[in-house]
Motif scaffolding. Structure first.
Motif, PDB file in Angstrom:
ATOM      1  N   LEU A  35       0.830  -1.205   0.000  1.00 46.77           N
ATOM      2  CA  LEU A  35       0.000   0.000   0.000  1.00 46.77           C
ATOM      3  C   LEU A  35       0.866   1.259   0.000  1.00 46.77           C
ATOM      4  O   LEU A  35       0.583   2.221  -0.727  1.00 46.77           O
ATOM      5  N   GLN A  36       1.925   1.246   0.807  1.00 45.93           N
ATOM      6  CA  GLN A  36       2.821   2.392   0.863  1.00 45.93           C
ATOM      7  C   GLN A  36       3.504   2.599  -0.483  1.00 45.93           C
ATOM      8  O   GLN A  36       3.607   3.727  -0.992  1.00 45.93           O
ATOM      9  N   GLY A  37       3.969   1.489  -1.064  1.00 45.93           N
ATOM     10  CA  GLY A  37       4.634   1.579  -2.361  1.00 45.93           C
ATOM     11  C   GLY A  37       3.696   2.052  -3.455  1.00 45.93           C
ATOM     12  O   GLY A  37       4.050   2.903  -4.279  1.00 45.93           O
ATOM     13  N   MET A  38       2.484   1.512  -3.476  1.00 48.64           N
ATOM     14  CA  MET A  38       1.514   1.896  -4.502  1.00 48.64           C
ATOM     15  C   MET A  38       1.130   3.366  -4.362  1.00 48.64           C
ATOM     16  O   MET A  38       1.000   4.085  -5.363  1.00 48.64           O
ATOM     17  N   LEU A  39       0.975   3.826  -3.115  1.00 54.57           N
ATOM     18  CA  LEU A  39       0.652   5.232  -2.883  1.00 54.57           C
ATOM     19  C   LEU A  39       1.772   6.132  -3.398  1.00 54.57           C
ATOM     20  O   LEU A  39       1.527   7.099  -4.138  1.00 54.57           O
ATOM     21  N   ASN A  40       3.006   5.829  -3.014  1.00 54.10           N
ATOM     22  CA  ASN A  40       4.146   6.653  -3.423  1.00 54.10           C
ATOM     23  C   ASN A  40       4.289   6.702  -4.939  1.00 54.10           C
ATOM     24  O   ASN A  40       4.473   7.772  -5.537  1.00 54.10           O
ATOM     25  N   ARG A  41       4.213   5.525  -5.581  1.00 49.05           N
ATOM     26  CA  ARG A  41       4.413   5.466  -7.030  1.00 49.05           C
ATOM     27  C   ARG A  41       3.305   6.211  -7.770  1.00 49.05           C
ATOM     28  O   ARG A  41       3.571   6.969  -8.710  1.00 49.05           O
ATOM     29  N   THR A  42       2.076   6.013  -7.336  1.00 46.53           N
ATOM     30  CA  THR A  42       0.952   6.641  -8.021  1.00 46.53           C
ATOM     31  C   THR A  42       1.009   8.159  -7.890  1.00 46.53           C
ATOM     32  O   THR A  42       0.754   8.894  -8.856  1.00 46.53           O
ATOM     33  N   VAL A  43       1.353   8.643  -6.700  1.00 48.36           N
ATOM     34  CA  VAL A  43       1.474  10.088  -6.491  1.00 48.36           C
ATOM     35  C   VAL A  43       2.559  10.666  -7.396  1.00 48.36           C
ATOM     36  O   VAL A  43       2.372  11.723  -8.015  1.00 48.36           O
ATOM     37  N   ARG A  44       3.693   9.967  -7.500  1.00 48.40           N
ATOM     38  CA  ARG A  44       4.771  10.448  -8.370  1.00 48.40           C
ATOM     39  C   ARG A  44       4.310  10.539  -9.820  1.00 48.40           C
ATOM     40  O   ARG A  44       4.625  11.495 -10.533  1.00 48.40           O
ATOM     41  N   LEU A  45       3.589   9.506 -10.270  1.00 48.65           N
ATOM     42  CA  LEU A  45       3.095   9.499 -11.650  1.00 48.65           C
ATOM     43  C   LEU A  45       2.111  10.639 -11.898  1.00 48.65           C
ATOM     44  O   LEU A  45       2.174  11.333 -12.915  1.00 48.65           O
ATOM     45  N   LEU A  46       1.205  10.838 -10.946  1.00 50.84           N
ATOM     46  CA  LEU A  46       0.211  11.904 -11.087  1.00 50.84           C
ATOM     47  C   LEU A  46       0.879  13.270 -11.062  1.00 50.84           C
ATOM     48  O   LEU A  46       0.486  14.182 -11.804  1.00 50.84           O
ATOM     49  N   GLU A  47       1.885  13.426 -10.205  1.00 53.01           N
ATOM     50  CA  GLU A  47       2.610  14.699 -10.145  1.00 53.01           C
ATOM     51  C   GLU A  47       3.315  14.998 -11.463  1.00 53.01           C
ATOM     52  O   GLU A  47       3.487  16.163 -11.836  1.00 53.01           O
ATOM     53  N   ALA A  48       3.710  13.940 -12.172  1.00 55.52           N
ATOM     54  CA  ALA A  48       4.386  14.115 -13.461  1.00 55.52           C
ATOM     55  C   ALA A  48       3.394  14.359 -14.593  1.00 55.52           C
ATOM     56  O   ALA A  48       3.795  14.548 -15.748  1.00 55.52           O
ATOM     57  N   GLY A  49       2.095  14.344 -14.264  1.00 49.50           N
ATOM     58  CA  GLY A  49       1.084  14.598 -15.288  1.00 49.50           C
ATOM     59  C   GLY A  49       0.672  13.366 -16.061  1.00 49.50           C
ATOM     60  O   GLY A  49      -0.078  13.451 -17.038  1.00 49.50           O
ATOM     61  N   ILE A  50       1.158  12.191 -15.645  1.00 47.12           N
ATOM     62  CA  ILE A  50       0.805  10.929 -16.301  1.00 47.12           C
ATOM     63  C   ILE A  50      -0.528  10.430 -15.759  1.00 47.12           C
ATOM     64  O   ILE A  50      -0.837  10.605 -14.579  1.00 47.12           O
ATOM     65  N   LYS A  51      -1.311   9.807 -16.625  1.00 44.57           N
ATOM     66  CA  LYS A  51      -2.596   9.232 -16.227  1.00 44.57           C
ATOM     67  C   LYS A  51      -2.455   7.702 -16.183  1.00 44.57           C
ATOM     68  O   LYS A  51      -2.619   7.036 -17.206  1.00 44.57           O
ATOM     69  N   PRO A  52      -2.137   7.141 -15.000  1.00 48.27           N
ATOM     70  CA  PRO A  52      -1.917   5.699 -14.928  1.00 48.27           C
ATOM     71  C   PRO A  52      -3.218   4.907 -14.897  1.00 48.27           C
ATOM     72  O   PRO A  52      -4.226   5.353 -14.346  1.00 48.27           O
ATOM     73  N   VAL A  53      -3.198   3.732 -15.513  1.00 43.79           N
ATOM     74  CA  VAL A  53      -4.272   2.751 -15.405  1.00 43.79           C
ATOM     75  C   VAL A  53      -3.613   1.455 -14.946  1.00 43.79           C
ATOM     76  O   VAL A  53      -2.770   0.902 -15.666  1.00 43.79           O
ATOM     77  N   PHE A  54      -3.959   0.997 -13.750  1.00 50.19           N
ATOM     78  CA  PHE A  54      -3.347  -0.219 -13.220  1.00 50.19           C
ATOM     79  C   PHE A  54      -4.190  -1.432 -13.595  1.00 50.19           C
ATOM     80  O   PHE A  54      -5.403  -1.461 -13.365  1.00 50.19           O
ATOM     81  N   VAL A  55      -3.523  -2.428 -14.175  1.00 47.68           N
ATOM     82  CA  VAL A  55      -4.199  -3.630 -14.649  1.00 47.68           C
ATOM     83  C   VAL A  55      -3.825  -4.811 -13.755  1.00 47.68           C
ATOM     84  O   VAL A  55      -2.639  -5.085 -13.533  1.00 47.68           O
ATOM     85  N   PHE A  56      -4.837  -5.498 -13.235  1.00 43.48           N
ATOM     86  CA  PHE A  56      -4.640  -6.613 -12.320  1.00 43.48           C
ATOM     87  C   PHE A  56      -4.852  -7.949 -13.031  1.00 43.48           C
ATOM     88  O   PHE A  56      -5.755  -8.081 -13.865  1.00 43.48           O
ATOM     89  N   ASP A  57      -4.036  -8.929 -12.680  1.00 44.07           N
ATOM     90  CA  ASP A  57      -4.138 -10.263 -13.268  1.00 44.07           C
ATOM     91  C   ASP A  57      -5.479 -10.907 -12.966  1.00 44.07           C
ATOM     92  O   ASP A  57      -6.051 -10.738 -11.879  1.00 44.07           O
ATOM     93  N   GLY A  58      -5.967 -11.692 -13.930  1.00 44.16           N
ATOM     94  CA  GLY A  58      -7.119 -12.550 -13.717  1.00 44.16           C
ATOM     95  C   GLY A  58      -6.634 -13.976 -13.527  1.00 44.16           C
ATOM     96  O   GLY A  58      -5.566 -14.215 -12.955  1.00 44.16           O
ATOM     97  N   GLU A  59      -7.392 -14.939 -14.034  1.00 44.47           N
ATOM     98  CA  GLU A  59      -6.996 -16.340 -13.922  1.00 44.47           C
ATOM     99  C   GLU A  59      -5.802 -16.622 -14.834  1.00 44.47           C
ATOM    100  O   GLU A  59      -5.815 -16.230 -16.003  1.00 44.47           O
ATOM    101  N   PRO A  60      -4.776 -17.298 -14.327  1.00 41.15           N
ATOM    102  CA  PRO A  60      -3.635 -17.620 -15.183  1.00 41.15           C
ATOM    103  C   PRO A  60      -4.025 -18.663 -16.223  1.00 41.15           C
ATOM    104  O   PRO A  60      -4.867 -19.529 -15.953  1.00 41.15           O
ATOM    105  N   PRO A  61      -3.451 -18.598 -17.409  1.00 41.85           N
ATOM    106  CA  PRO A  61      -3.753 -19.610 -18.424  1.00 41.85           C
ATOM    107  C   PRO A  61      -3.243 -20.984 -17.992  1.00 41.85           C
ATOM    108  O   PRO A  61      -2.287 -21.084 -17.214  1.00 41.85           O
ATOM    109  N   ASP A  62      -3.878 -22.028 -18.493  1.00 38.49           N
ATOM    110  CA  ASP A  62      -3.471 -23.388 -18.130  1.00 38.49           C
ATOM    111  C   ASP A  62      -2.002 -23.649 -18.439  1.00 38.49           C
ATOM    112  O   ASP A  62      -1.318 -24.365 -17.701  1.00 38.49           O
ATOM    113  N   LEU A  63      -1.529 -23.049 -19.530  1.00 37.27           N
ATOM    114  CA  LEU A  63      -0.137 -23.269 -19.923  1.00 37.27           C
ATOM    115  C   LEU A  63       0.855 -22.761 -18.881  1.00 37.27           C
ATOM    116  O   LEU A  63       2.006 -23.200 -18.844  1.00 37.27           O
TER     117      LEU A  63
END
Length: 247
Positions: free
Chosen positions: A65-93
């Protein structure tokens, strides 16, 4: 293919495919980010010293949580619009590879216990990091944090890297940001390294354009994917004698 192997390949055979840019160049751009890779990095690094980890008053781990907060704030301060993508079910392979990783964590736990018993601090530091595993609670906590910050998240049906590439290919995101070079094989038109570094203001961003990578290497996309598979991937057994290590 490992990060070092693919980085070396591109540096030697496709040097013009990588362009150094300033983080300011991405102001106002939507950048898709693999959340799982970020969370893993935070759990390994943030507030960790040996077996000690960052926790709240209730003893719950808060490194991610601390890491995600720090990183996201830095990105927003730089004017970047982040979209975080979370894994779903892993493929069988990939399930065989995930089983191997689980066994490696079990072995690391045993080695950690032995290192603690003999008081080997260096080994405790090393093996404690190898026992890290992302849980559903870690993911859910980060999703809630990002929602509270007003930052969009995407829950992928499968691999987050593939979903990031899809967002980019469908013009929902300008580029994919990751430190995992395997992201290139999913065909994202633009791939950025070092954007997610907390020290990105000191280091330039490296931008790869997949069409230029293929042009420089003289390969089609299918041939490039085959090359990466031959060099080692998460979906099939490695071929003995092939890989990114010199004999």
């Amino acid at each position: 293919m490992g990060i070092k192997g693919l980085t070396k390949l591109l540096a030697e055979h496709a040097p013009r495919a990588a362009v150094k840019r300033r983080v300011e160049d991405y102001r106002g751009r939507v950048i898709a980010i693999d959340a799982s890779l970020s969370i893993y990095q935070f759990l390994v690094v943030v507030g960790r010293k040996g077996t000690e980890v960052l926790t709240n008053e209730a003893g719950e781990v808060t490194s991610h949580l601390q890491g995600m907060l720090n990183r996201t704030v830095r990105l927003l301060e730089a004017g970047i619009k982040p979209v975080f993508v979370f894994d779903g079910e892993p493929p069988d392979l990939k399930k065989k590879e995930l089983a191997k990783r689980s066994l490696k964590r079990d072995d690391a736990s045993k080695d950690l216990h032995s290192a603690i018993e003999v008081g080997d601090e260096d080994s405790v530091e090393k093996f404690s990091k190898r026992t890290v595993k992302i849980t559903k609670e870690h993911n859910d906590g980060c999703k809630r944090l990002l929602r509270l910050m007003g930052v969009p998240i995407v829950e992928a049906p499968g691999e987050a890297e593939a979903q990031c590439a899809s967002l980019c290919k469908n013009h929902k995101a300008y580029a994919v940001a990751s430190e995992d070079m395997d992201t290139l094989t999913f065909g994202a038109p633009r791939f950025l390294r070092h954007v997610t570094d907390l020290s990105f203001k000191k280091s330039p961003v490296t931008e790869f354009e997949v069409p230029k990578v293929l042009e420089e290497l003289g390969l089609t996309m299918d041939q490039f994917i085959d090359l990466c598979i031959l060099s080692g991937c998460d979906y099939c057994e490695n071929i003995k004698g092939l890989g990114d290590k010199e004999p």
